[in-house]
Motif scaffolding. Sequence first.
Motif, mmCIF file in Angstrom:
data_model
loop_
_atom_site.group_PDB
_atom_site.id
_atom_site.type_symbol
_atom_site.label_atom_id
_atom_site.label_comp_id
_atom_site.label_asym_id
_atom_site.label_seq_id
_atom_site.Cartn_x
_atom_site.Cartn_y
_atom_site.Cartn_z
ATOM 1 N N UNK A 171 69.535 31.037 109.981
ATOM 2 C CA UNK A 171 68.528 29.976 109.979
ATOM 3 C C UNK A 171 69.034 28.758 109.201
ATOM 4 N N UNK A 172 69.632 29.003 108.027
ATOM 5 C CA UNK A 172 70.149 27.899 107.227
ATOM 6 C C UNK A 172 71.245 27.163 107.993
ATOM 7 N N UNK A 173 72.126 27.917 108.620
ATOM 8 C CA UNK A 173 73.247 27.329 109.356
ATOM 9 C C UNK A 173 72.734 26.393 110.457
ATOM 10 N N UNK A 174 71.788 26.869 111.241
ATOM 11 C CA UNK A 174 71.275 26.056 112.346
ATOM 12 C C UNK A 174 70.413 24.903 111.841
ATOM 13 N N UNK A 175 69.734 25.120 110.720
ATOM 14 C CA UNK A 175 68.929 24.056 110.119
ATOM 15 C C UNK A 175 69.805 22.876 109.704
ATOM 16 N N UNK A 176 71.035 23.190 109.270
ATOM 17 C CA UNK A 176 71.962 22.137 108.860
ATOM 18 C C UNK A 176 72.704 21.528 110.042
ATOM 19 N N UNK A 177 72.532 22.105 111.222
ATOM 20 C CA UNK A 177 73.288 21.630 112.381
ATOM 21 C C UNK A 177 74.748 21.981 112.294
ATOM 22 N N UNK A 178 75.042 23.139 111.652
ATOM 23 C CA UNK A 178 76.444 23.522 111.407
ATOM 24 C C UNK A 178 76.904 22.973 110.069
ATOM 25 N N UNK A 179 78.038 23.432 109.606
ATOM 26 C CA UNK A 179 78.520 22.999 108.288
ATOM 27 C C UNK A 179 79.757 22.111 108.356
ATOM 28 N N UNK A 180 80.413 22.055 109.522
ATOM 29 C CA UNK A 180 81.569 21.176 109.659
ATOM 30 C C UNK A 180 82.730 21.586 108.779
ATOM 31 N N UNK A 182 84.901 22.240 105.257
ATOM 32 C CA UNK A 182 84.546 22.759 103.927
ATOM 33 C C UNK A 182 84.181 21.682 102.917
ATOM 34 N N UNK A 183 84.719 20.484 103.061
ATOM 35 C CA UNK A 183 84.396 19.409 102.114
ATOM 36 C C UNK A 183 82.918 19.038 102.158
ATOM 37 N N UNK A 184 82.247 19.341 103.259
ATOM 38 C CA UNK A 184 80.812 19.036 103.372
ATOM 39 C C UNK A 184 79.961 19.927 102.471
ATOM 40 N N UNK A 185 80.520 21.061 102.040
ATOM 41 C CA UNK A 185 79.743 22.017 101.260
ATOM 42 C C UNK A 185 79.309 21.471 99.907
ATOM 43 N N UNK A 186 80.087 20.551 99.336
ATOM 44 C CA UNK A 186 79.756 20.043 98.005
ATOM 45 C C UNK A 186 78.445 19.260 98.007
ATOM 46 N N UNK A 187 77.981 18.866 99.189
ATOM 47 C CA UNK A 187 76.720 18.131 99.290
ATOM 48 C C UNK A 187 75.549 19.050 99.622
ATOM 49 N N UNK A 188 75.819 20.345 99.752
ATOM 50 C CA UNK A 188 74.790 21.303 100.156
ATOM 51 C C UNK A 188 74.412 22.211 98.992
ATOM 52 N N UNK A 189 73.265 22.883 99.062
ATOM 53 C CA UNK A 189 72.849 23.780 97.971
ATOM 54 C C UNK A 189 73.749 25.009 97.883
ATOM 55 N N UNK A 190 74.507 25.079 96.815
ATOM 56 C CA UNK A 190 75.418 26.204 96.602
ATOM 57 C C UNK A 190 74.787 27.209 95.637
ATOM 58 N N UNK A 191 75.011 28.474 95.911
ATOM 59 C CA UNK A 191 74.493 29.563 95.078
ATOM 60 C C UNK A 191 75.677 30.178 94.335
ATOM 61 N N UNK A 192 75.548 30.325 93.015
ATOM 62 C CA UNK A 192 76.675 30.742 92.184
ATOM 63 C C UNK A 192 76.409 32.082 91.500
ATOM 64 N N UNK A 193 77.478 32.834 91.284
ATOM 65 C CA UNK A 193 77.411 34.079 90.526
ATOM 66 C C UNK A 193 78.088 33.873 89.175
ATOM 67 N N UNK A 194 77.267 33.818 88.120
ATOM 68 C CA UNK A 194 77.753 33.707 86.726
ATOM 69 C C UNK A 194 78.621 32.483 86.474
#
Length: 301
Positions: A171-180, A182-194
């Motif tokens: 759902x998230x993937x299609x909501x974004x219209x794809x992610x293109x 990897x450099x586009x990821x820095x503008x998206x909500x990232x989830x981090x572990x520790x």
Amino acid sequence: MKRYPSTTALRAFEAIARLGSVSAAAQELSLTRSAVSHQLNLLEDLLGFPLTQKDGRGLTLTYQGKHYADEAKKVLTILLEASRANDGEEVTGELMVSCAPGLANYWLCHKLSAFTQKYPKVSLHIVSPSFPGDISNDDVDLFITYGNGNWPEKYVKQLMTIRLFPVCSPHFFHQQGGLGHPSNLVKMPLLHLMGQTDWRVWLAANGVSNIQLEGGVVFSDANFVQSAAIAGQGIAIGDNMVSGDALAKGLLIRPFEKSIESPRAYYLVTSPEKIERKEVFSFVEWLESLLSDAQSRYDKQ
């Protein structure tokens, strides 16, 4: 006539190969350092080739030593199983295992019936650590924990090579219209572990370095990270252990194929005394067999 190596020499060499030092092997086997070195020398004299070589202040296995270590482990396992099969004692008792919550929730708890069917008289207790990486609970017989493998004076065994890669919900993937890219990821909500380390390393491996990661949510356990990703809250760094079931069920997808090897891994940690107990060894053996099959399937993907 060719002589067979003694089991004492094989145990000494197997411990050296696994632990990486004579001192650690001596401690695990409750022998002196000189006694372990003597057994290693006897084995090398019998075989006619060196098994180890000096590497700075430590030692490493030679090419022949690496192959012989694998064979020695097989032999010792066969001997141990033969003794277990002939001692007439069924595996019983209580066994308390502490497991990282994410791994327990998304992997271990899906597999336990196979163990209880094989060992119906073992009372198995699964608990979670007080905090990530905690191995201080004396009531616990065996820890399955995430870390760098550095637990001095403990029996430590890596379970499986961990590969890291981005995951998100369909759902998230299609909501974004794809992610293109990897450099586009820095503008998206990232989830981090520790922390942001895993994302920084993965992005750098994909040509995105020297970037400022701002915002996002940092979680203390993989359980929370993956739950948030499944709920469509952002993109997480998943792995072949915790994320495998969710990927198979279509709850998560991998928007990029590139993966990196994690500097950390899941380890079995216990004391040299507890690993000798039948119920502990039986669980370790069952878990290793399970993970060997999982690793083989993952390597073929």
